[in-house]
Design a protein around this motif. Sequence first.
Motif, PDB file in Angstrom:
ATOM      1  N   GLY A  30       5.058 -23.818  41.035  1.00 45.44           N
ATOM      2  CA  GLY A  30       5.511 -22.468  41.326  1.00 45.44           C
ATOM      3  C   GLY A  30       6.583 -22.059  40.331  1.00 45.44           C
ATOM      4  O   GLY A  30       7.064 -22.870  39.546  1.00 45.44           O
ATOM      5  N   ILE A  31       6.972 -20.808  40.380  1.00 43.31           N
ATOM      6  CA  ILE A  31       8.034 -20.334  39.495  1.00 43.31           C
ATOM      7  C   ILE A  31       9.368 -20.901  39.967  1.00 43.31           C
ATOM      8  O   ILE A  31      10.054 -21.590  39.235  1.00 43.31           O
ATOM      9  CB  ILE A  31       8.072 -18.791  39.458  1.00 43.31           C
ATOM     10  N   ASN A  32       9.728 -20.591  41.201  1.00 38.69           N
ATOM     11  CA  ASN A  32      10.926 -21.141  41.846  1.00 38.69           C
ATOM     12  C   ASN A  32      10.791 -20.883  43.342  1.00 38.69           C
ATOM     13  O   ASN A  32       9.985 -20.061  43.767  1.00 38.69           O
ATOM     14  CB  ASN A  32      12.216 -20.529  41.286  1.00 38.69           C
ATOM     15  N   PRO A  33      11.551 -21.618  44.152  1.00 40.96           N
ATOM     16  CA  PRO A  33      11.452 -21.400  45.600  1.00 40.96           C
ATOM     17  C   PRO A  33      11.999 -20.032  45.996  1.00 40.96           C
ATOM     18  O   PRO A  33      13.024 -19.589  45.472  1.00 40.96           O
ATOM     19  CB  PRO A  33      12.317 -22.511  46.205  1.00 40.96           C
ATOM     20  N   GLY A  34      11.325 -19.403  46.927  1.00 43.34           N
ATOM     21  CA  GLY A  34      11.871 -18.210  47.545  1.00 43.34           C
ATOM     22  C   GLY A  34      12.828 -18.623  48.653  1.00 43.34           C
ATOM     23  O   GLY A  34      12.950 -19.808  48.998  1.00 43.34           O
ATOM     24  N   THR A  37      11.064 -20.275  51.606  1.00 38.54           N
ATOM     25  CA  THR A  37      10.699 -21.645  51.215  1.00 38.54           C
ATOM     26  C   THR A  37      11.897 -22.567  51.348  1.00 38.54           C
ATOM     27  O   THR A  37      11.787 -23.673  51.881  1.00 38.54           O
ATOM     28  CB  THR A  37      10.150 -21.646  49.768  1.00 38.54           C
ATOM     29  N   ALA A  38      13.043 -22.114  50.875  1.00 39.04           N
ATOM     30  CA  ALA A  38      14.262 -22.932  50.970  1.00 39.04           C
ATOM     31  C   ALA A  38      14.658 -23.141  52.431  1.00 39.04           C
ATOM     32  O   ALA A  38      15.063 -24.241  52.823  1.00 39.04           O
ATOM     33  CB  ALA A  38      15.393 -22.277  50.192  1.00 39.04           C
ATOM     34  N   ALA A  39      14.516 -22.102  53.241  1.00 39.18           N
ATOM     35  CA  ALA A  39      14.903 -22.207  54.654  1.00 39.18           C
ATOM     36  C   ALA A  39      14.030 -23.207  55.404  1.00 39.18           C
ATOM     37  O   ALA A  39      14.509 -23.926  56.280  1.00 39.18           O
ATOM     38  CB  ALA A  39      14.826 -20.833  55.314  1.00 39.18           C
ATOM     39  N   THR A  40      12.742 -23.260  55.065  1.00 40.07           N
ATOM     40  CA  THR A  40      11.811 -24.148  55.778  1.00 40.07           C
ATOM     41  C   THR A  40      11.558 -25.460  55.043  1.00 40.07           C
ATOM     42  O   THR A  40      10.889 -26.349  55.577  1.00 40.07           O
ATOM     43  CB  THR A  40      10.452 -23.454  55.993  1.00 40.07           C
ATOM     44  N   THR A  94      15.750 -18.167  45.010  1.00 38.87           N
ATOM     45  CA  THR A  94      16.192 -16.781  44.872  1.00 38.87           C
ATOM     46  C   THR A  94      15.280 -15.908  45.739  1.00 38.87           C
ATOM     47  O   THR A  94      14.217 -16.346  46.173  1.00 38.87           O
ATOM     48  CB  THR A  94      16.081 -16.295  43.404  1.00 38.87           C
ATOM     49  N   ALA A  95      15.697 -14.667  45.951  1.00 37.83           N
ATOM     50  CA  ALA A  95      14.863 -13.741  46.712  1.00 37.83           C
ATOM     51  C   ALA A  95      13.626 -13.338  45.908  1.00 37.83           C
ATOM     52  O   ALA A  95      12.551 -13.161  46.469  1.00 37.83           O
ATOM     53  CB  ALA A  95      15.662 -12.505  47.102  1.00 37.83           C
TER      54      ALA A  95
END
Length: 187
Positions: A30-34, A37-40, A94-95
Motif C-alpha cells: 500500500g502507499i501508507n496506512p490510513g 487502518t492504524a486504529a484497527t 495519515t488521513a
Amino acid sequence: MSFSRDELESFRDTEVEDLIGTGLKLLFVGINPGLWTAATQTHFAHPGNRFYPALEAAGIITRTIDRSAGFTDDDRRHLIGRGIGITNIVHRATARASELSADELRQGGQQLRAFVKTHQPAVVAVAGITAYRTAFGDRKATTGEQSTHLEGSALWVVPNPSGLNAHETAASLAVAYAEPARAAGII
C-alpha cells in the motif's frame, strides 16, 4: 466498529505492523496506512476500501474478511497461509496519501527494496501508480507488470483500492489483482 474524527486523528503517524509469514508468494504494497487502518491495526481497513472484496472476487482469498472490525487471528492465518503479505511504502498513518512528501515516498521506496530483498516474494504488487512513480523515480510507469524486477521479484503496479479512487470498482480491481496473483501461483 466506528470511530469519531477525534479518535481517528489520535492514530495519526502510528505505524501498522507488516503482515508477513513464511512461504511469501505475493506481497501487496500500500502507499501508507490510513487512520482507520492504524486504529484497527489492519491493512486496507477502511469500510470503503475495496481491497478484500476484490481479493475475494478474484479468488485470491477464499473467505470474507471483515476488515473494518480488524483482523482476527484466522484472517491473518488465512492470508499468510495463501502466501500473501502486506506492507506499505511509507509506514506512518495519515488521513490521505496526499499528505506524504515526495521525499518520504522516495525513502519508502528504498526501504521497500530492502524489505523485498530480505523476504524474497515471487511477486510484488504496489497499489497506487502515482506513489509508485514518485517512490521509484519512474515518471512514465503504467499499471500492470513492469519490465524491471524489484530485488529479484516480479513487479506489478495495480490500482489503489481506496474508495477515493473513483475510477475503479471491486470488479475491476479483482481483474487487476488476479494478474499478479496468477504470476505468483496463488490462483
